[in-house]
Design a protein around this motif. Structure first.
Motif, PDB file in Angstrom:
ATOM      1  N   LYS A  73       0.595  -1.015  -0.151  1.00 14.46           N
ATOM      2  CA  LYS A  73       0.271   0.175  -0.323  1.00 14.46           C
ATOM      3  C   LYS A  73       1.212   1.282   0.028  1.00 14.46           C
ATOM      4  O   LYS A  73       2.128   1.436   0.532  1.00 14.46           O
ATOM      5  CB  LYS A  73      -0.672   0.753   1.017  1.00 14.46           C
ATOM      6  CG  LYS A  73      -1.946  -1.340   1.653  1.00 14.46           C
ATOM      7  CD  LYS A  73      -3.210  -0.752   0.029  1.00 14.46           C
ATOM      8  CE  LYS A  73      -3.820  -1.788   0.073  1.00 14.46           C
ATOM      9  NZ  LYS A  73      -5.048  -2.238   1.149  1.00 14.46           N
ATOM     10  N   PRO A  74       0.373   2.295  -0.581  1.00 16.10           N
ATOM     11  CA  PRO A  74       1.391   3.186  -0.592  1.00 16.10           C
ATOM     12  C   PRO A  74       1.781   3.926   0.746  1.00 16.10           C
ATOM     13  O   PRO A  74       1.218   3.442   1.577  1.00 16.10           O
ATOM     14  CB  PRO A  74      -0.113   4.983  -0.812  1.00 16.10           C
ATOM     15  CG  PRO A  74      -0.903   4.095  -1.092  1.00 16.10           C
ATOM     16  CD  PRO A  74      -0.971   2.685  -1.268  1.00 16.10           C
ATOM     17  N   ARG A  75       2.551   4.611   1.086  1.00 13.19           N
ATOM     18  CA  ARG A  75       3.280   4.871   2.314  1.00 13.19           C
ATOM     19  C   ARG A  75       2.644   5.858   3.323  1.00 13.19           C
ATOM     20  O   ARG A  75       1.338   6.769   2.366  1.00 13.19           O
ATOM     21  CB  ARG A  75       4.519   5.554   1.899  1.00 13.19           C
ATOM     22  CG  ARG A  75       3.800   7.098   1.715  1.00 13.19           C
ATOM     23  CD  ARG A  75       6.243   7.994   1.669  1.00 13.19           C
ATOM     24  NE  ARG A  75       6.560   7.326   0.859  1.00 13.19           N
ATOM     25  CZ  ARG A  75       6.362   7.435  -0.525  1.00 13.19           C
ATOM     26  NH1 ARG A  75       5.694   8.504  -0.812  1.00 13.19           N
ATOM     27  NH2 ARG A  75       7.793   7.945  -1.402  1.00 13.19           N
ATOM     28  N   TRP A  76       2.244   5.919   4.521  1.00 12.12           N
ATOM     29  CA  TRP A  76       1.786   6.407   5.709  1.00 12.12           C
ATOM     30  C   TRP A  76       1.731   7.734   5.517  1.00 12.12           C
ATOM     31  O   TRP A  76       3.263   8.072   6.253  1.00 12.12           O
ATOM     32  CB  TRP A  76       1.139   5.811   6.847  1.00 12.12           C
ATOM     33  CG  TRP A  76       0.459   6.652   7.942  1.00 12.12           C
ATOM     34  CD1 TRP A  76       0.653   6.726   9.214  1.00 12.12           C
ATOM     35  CD2 TRP A  76      -0.565   6.790   7.444  1.00 12.12           C
ATOM     36  NE1 TRP A  76       0.161   7.373   9.843  1.00 12.12           N
ATOM     37  CE2 TRP A  76      -0.852   7.634   8.945  1.00 12.12           C
ATOM     38  CE3 TRP A  76      -1.341   7.333   6.691  1.00 12.12           C
ATOM     39  CZ2 TRP A  76      -2.509   8.204   8.619  1.00 12.12           C
ATOM     40  CZ3 TRP A  76      -2.660   7.356   6.831  1.00 12.12           C
ATOM     41  CH2 TRP A  76      -3.212   8.248   7.855  1.00 12.12           C
TER      42      TRP A  76
END
Lengths: 255, 711
Positions: B603-606
């Motif tokens: 998933k994209p970085r937080w």
């Protein structure tokens, strides 16, 4: 201060025993009205349109009620009955088969919660903060607040989801690992509440995310929030308030 | 002529051929020709060094006899061969690297002249190690200094390069002058210029002269090695040179300073006083601290590496100083350990600093900037460079299993042996210097975490990030080779230390191999060790590999007296094996336990939920080193607030302008005053030129009378 160890030992554990035993101390819940009766004049005095006339009876939409006590203290017509319970959390209508059934423990004994303030007034947040305190102490149930969605099992959303919080909320949900649950806290998160849909805010979390558990109240008391978390992981049965639109029978009227 | 002599002639022939080809070939074909001749010369030099170092032999080639000055000769002993091997390794990597790297100068600067200077420098460096008398040593040293000046000044149209190069040349010349005086004192004492005679007659010198020789040679050669306070030229000159030259300056030329110090103070005039060793130890540790502090606060990649070179030179000189003290207080075994630590660190520094400079050069040539605040995310575009740079960063941070760990561990252990000296004063100085070196090691990790993370990880922070691509194969191959060398030197200390010992044992009179690398695997040699000791270590696995491995056991340990059989022990070989095994187990375990239900989801970085993560929002190099700069602010930026008062207007009578001045601590503390004094003297002298003819006639008269009186 000097004798705090002995004072502490003498006082003993004062935390609530809630999930095992019912909490009966006065003041743990503001209560909610109980729908029923035919004094349709009450519908007009409800400030949030939570009371409706349905088949000649007064019906109550819990997702809107801010327990302002107007209907309970109405002078003209017969007032509504009032419940003193706090187990208000229910599965949302859209939860469907993804919801955890009662008794089917989906998360073990440890639950990490990410709280997102999507534009609330601060009341719900202050009630949630009580859960970290010594009286409600959710740590004894293995529930912890986490600051990052990467470790979170439950997304606890408060507020009507303002325009600026819509995208961050979506991102936080996307960043959570599966399995994950969304719990909407307070009437703002359920229906927009007193803010109602406007240019700046939406009408609740369900517009943005799939909500699993809803907890009505403005604000819901800490035990209602705790009940919501326990319902989300199947450790407590839901209240079924939203399904039946009626409170369960054992609640006793106080007013 | 012996094989070694032939190899030396062959080496010089390769260098001459390189210079000749440079003139004959076109500019475009010059880098490839340089790579070939340079690496062939380097391989020849490596063979020559190996032929001398491994059997521990020595060659003497008499050149000719000068009337009144004695014999001039070339000689190569194991000490010189050790330096020669390290220099040739760096040259090999830098030469191959040049083939891909020099293309960026095509059309801007003359590649022909670069090639000629490069081969000339290589030949002069090797001849410094081969020089066998004072005269040829000083001559070739001068040639080396001038050639390195010309190479630093390669991009000669930039003002900062030229001023840095002139500063380097000026300080280098001053240092050479001091060192020449030291050598001439020794030569006068011996009545000969021959190196072999200098050593024989050294014992006759008085303590005062011994101190003079030590100070002159230590600080004179120390200028080349970048010791405090004469290190200010280094962080200016090293970054402005082309990257392959920077690698040579840091990996080879700095070692020449160490070679000079060692030559005079260990070979010609072995230190017999405690003072010089203590001075070297203190200067070394302060050099290390100052170097690493400025390196941590620096954001320019190459300047940071130059500051870090100062730090490593400081660690080496600390080891040498500890060795001098042990030697003077009659503990040759500890001295041997300390010298082994220092020389091991010198080898290691040559390997990883050359690697890091080549990495910085690759980044510079591909990304167009060296500013770590602007770089970032390069690991995706240039994975091989990033991996090699990571190995170099781990090695220089002294993390096992890489080579920096072995030498820094040995240096600190040998400093701890000061407990055997039974002197509270010396013990406290050793403890203080050891603490400074430990702080240095900690800061080095901070510095290189920053260097790697800010350049290669995260998000790119400059505009042309999309156009970056990996360095050509001729650039990545030498870096990978040096990275393997770092690993090799790190996991085989029990094989490197005997080689170092060949060069050092004649100087200290004690063998570090007996003290450090017990020959467990050789049954005949282990008969000399106490039986209980051998059996104890047999149980600990010190003889694992017997019959398969040639030579020594894999454990580096120092054996003490009866009551304290093992003073310290470690094995990077076993550390490496355990590390590999653990990683393999983790890898296999994750592979076995990953079932289809445990899939990896990307998933994209937080980013905290913000709308768009801009590069400017991410952690910067300045921010990373900010805690260090804040804590050491007084050292890093000694501030002198200038209050300039000037009358501006009637109603505002004095305007006070405050201007904080930021400077390098050495500039601020020492060279500022020196510059002011030089200015004052120049002004004083300028008064002589008053333009009156009578005065000039008087000067001539006075000079005449003076000369007549003197004669």
């Amino acid at each position: 201060m000097r004798g705090w160890v002995f004072t502490g030992l003498k006082t003993g554990i004062k935390s609530t025993r809630y999930p095992e035993e019912e909490e009966k101390r006065p003041g743990v819940s503001p209560g909610l009205p109980i729908a029923g009766g035919n004094s349709l004049g009450l519908v007009d005095i409800c400030p949030t349109n939570a009371l409706l006339a349905s088949n000649g009876q007064v019906a109550l939409e819990y997702g809107r009620c801010v327990h302002c006590f107007r209907c309970a203290r109405a002078a003209k017509s017969a007032p509504l009955d009032w419940s003193s319970g706090y187990e208000w959390a229910d599965l949302s209508a859209k939860a469907g088969e993804t919801a955890v059934e009662f008794g089917q423990n989906g998360f073990g004994r440890s639950l990490h919660v990410l709280v997102v303030d999507a534009g609330d007034c601060g009341a719900c947040l202050s009630e949630i903060a009580q859960l970290n305190g010594p009286y409600y102490n959710m740590h004894r149930l293995g529930i912890f607040i986490t600051p990052t969605p990467r470790f979170a099992d439950v997304l606890l959303v408060v507020g009507p989801v303002t325009e600026h919080m819509r995208e961050p909320l979506r991102k936080a949900y996307a960043a959570m690992p599966t399995p994950k649950r969304v719990v909407a806290i307070g009437v703002c998160a359920l229906s927009g509440g007193v803010f109602v849909p406007s240019f700046a805010s939406g009408s609740g979390v369900a517009d943005v995310l799939p909500v699993d558990v809803v907890v009505p109240g403005c604000p819901p008391p800490p035990l209602a929030v705790l009940h919501g978390l326990l319902v989300a992981v199947g450790r407590k049965p839901p209240s079924r308030m939203f399904v039946s639109q009626r409170p369960v029978e054992e609640r006793t009227p106080v007013l | 002529m012996s094989l070694e002599g032939a190899l030396l002639v062959l080496f010089l022939a390769w260098c001459s051929l390189g210079a000749l080809l440079a003139v004959l070939l076109s500019e475009r074909r010059n880098p490839t020709a340089l790579a070939w001749t340079g690496s062939l010369a380097a391989v020849t030099a490596l063979c020559l060094g190996g032929r001398i170092l491994l059997p521990g032999s020595e060659i003497q080639i008499p050149l000719w006899t000068l009337p009144g000055l004695g014999n001039l000769r070339l000689s190569l002993n194991p000490l010189g061969a050790l330096f020669l091997c390290s220099a040739a390794t760096v040259y090999l990597a830098a030469s191959v690297f040049s083939a891909g790297y020099l293309g960026r100068y095509l059309g801007h600067y003359s590649l022909r002249s670069f090639s000629v200077l490069y081969h000339g420098l290589f030949a002069s460096v090797v001849l410094v190690f081969v020089a066998g008398d004072v005269l040829s040593f000083l001559l070739i040293w001068e040639v080396m200094a001038i050639l390195s000046f010309l190479l630093v000044n390669y991009e000669h149209d930039k003002a900062e390069n030229t001023s840095a190069a002139w500063l380097m040349l000026a300080m280098s010349e001053a240092g050479t002058l001091a060192a020449a005086i030291a050598l001439l004192i020794l030569a006068k004492n011996a009545g000969s210029l021959d190196f072999s005679l200098l050593a024989a007659e050294g014992a006759r010198l008085l303590p005062g002269m011994r101190w003079a020789v030590f100070l002159l040679s230590f600080f004179g050669f120390g200028v080349k090695a970048g010791l405090v306070p004469f290190s200010v030229w280094l962080p200016r000159a090293h970054p402005v040179a082309p990257a392959n030259v920077s690698a040579i300056l840091s990996g080879v030329i700095l070692n020449l300073g160490i070679y000079g110090i060692v030559l005079v103070n260990m070979k010609f005039l072995p230190v017999t006083l405690l003072g010089p060793g203590m001075l070297a130890l203190i200067v070394g540790s302060i050099t290390a601290l100052v170097g690493i502090l400025y390196a941590t606060a620096e954001n320019d990649m190459k300047t940071m590496l130059a500051h870090s070179s100062i730090e490593n030179m400081g660690i080496i000189v600390s080891g040498l100083g500890a060795g001098f003290v042990f030697l003077a207080s009659n503990h040759p075994a500890f001295a041997a350990i300390a010298f082994v630590a220092a020389f091991y660190h010198m080898l290691n520094h040559s390997a990883y600093k050359a690697l890091l400079f080549l990495g910085a050069g690759t980044v510079d040539s591909r990304a167009g900037t060296r500013n770590m605040d602007r770089l970032g995310g390069l690991i995706k575009a240039m994975p091989w460079t990033a991996l090699s740079f990571l190995v170099g960063a781990l090695a220089i941070s002294a993390l096992p299993p890489f080579n920096g760990f072995v030498s820094e561990w040995l240096t600190l252990q040998s400093l701890l042996r000061s407990v055997e000296l039974h002197s509270a004063a010396i013990g406290s100085v050793f403890a203080f210097c050891g603490a400074i070196l430990a702080l240095t090691a900690g800061l080095a990790i901070t510095c290189f975490v920053k260097a790697f993370a800010m350049s290669f990880l995260g998000m790119p922070r400059w505009k042309e990030a999309g156009r970056v691509f990996e360095g050509s194969r001729s650039m990545t191959t030498p870096m990978a080779g040096l990275a393997f060398l770092c690993l090799f030197l790190g996991i085989t200390p029990t094989y490197v230390i005997p080689a170092l010992d060949k060069a050092l044992a004649p100087l200290t009179g004690a063998s570090a191999v007996q003290a450090l690398v017990p020959p467990f695997l050789r049954s005949s040699a282990s008969a000399q060790l106490p039986a209980g000791f051998v059996s104890e270590f047999h149980d600990l696995g010190a003889q694992v590999g017997k019959g398969y491995l040639p030579g020594n056991g894999l454990v580096v340990l120092h054996r003490g007296a009866e009551r304290n059989p093992v003073v310290f022990a470690m094995s990077t070989s076993y550390t490496f094996l355990v590390l590999v095994l653990l990683l393999a187990i983790v890898f296999l375990a994750t592979r076995l336990w990953t079932t289809p239900s445990h899939t990896v989801v990307r998933k994209p970085r937080w980013d905290g939920g913000i709308a768009r993560l801009l590069p400017i929002m991410t952690y910067s190099a300045t921010g990373f080193s900010s805690p260090v700069s804040v804590i050491f602010d007084a050292l890093l930026h000694p501030r002198r607030v200038e209050d300039a008062r000037e009358t501006v207007h009637e109603h505002f009578r004095t305007a006070i302008k405050r201007r904080p001045e930021r400077a390098h601590i050495l500039d601020w503390a020492i060279f500022r005053h020196l510059a002011a004094a030089a200015d004052a003297i120049a002004n004083l002298c300028a008064r002589m030129h008053n333009g009156r003819l009578n005065a000039y006639v008087a000067y001539v008269l006075i000079a005449l009378v003076g000369v007549l009186l003197l004669s």
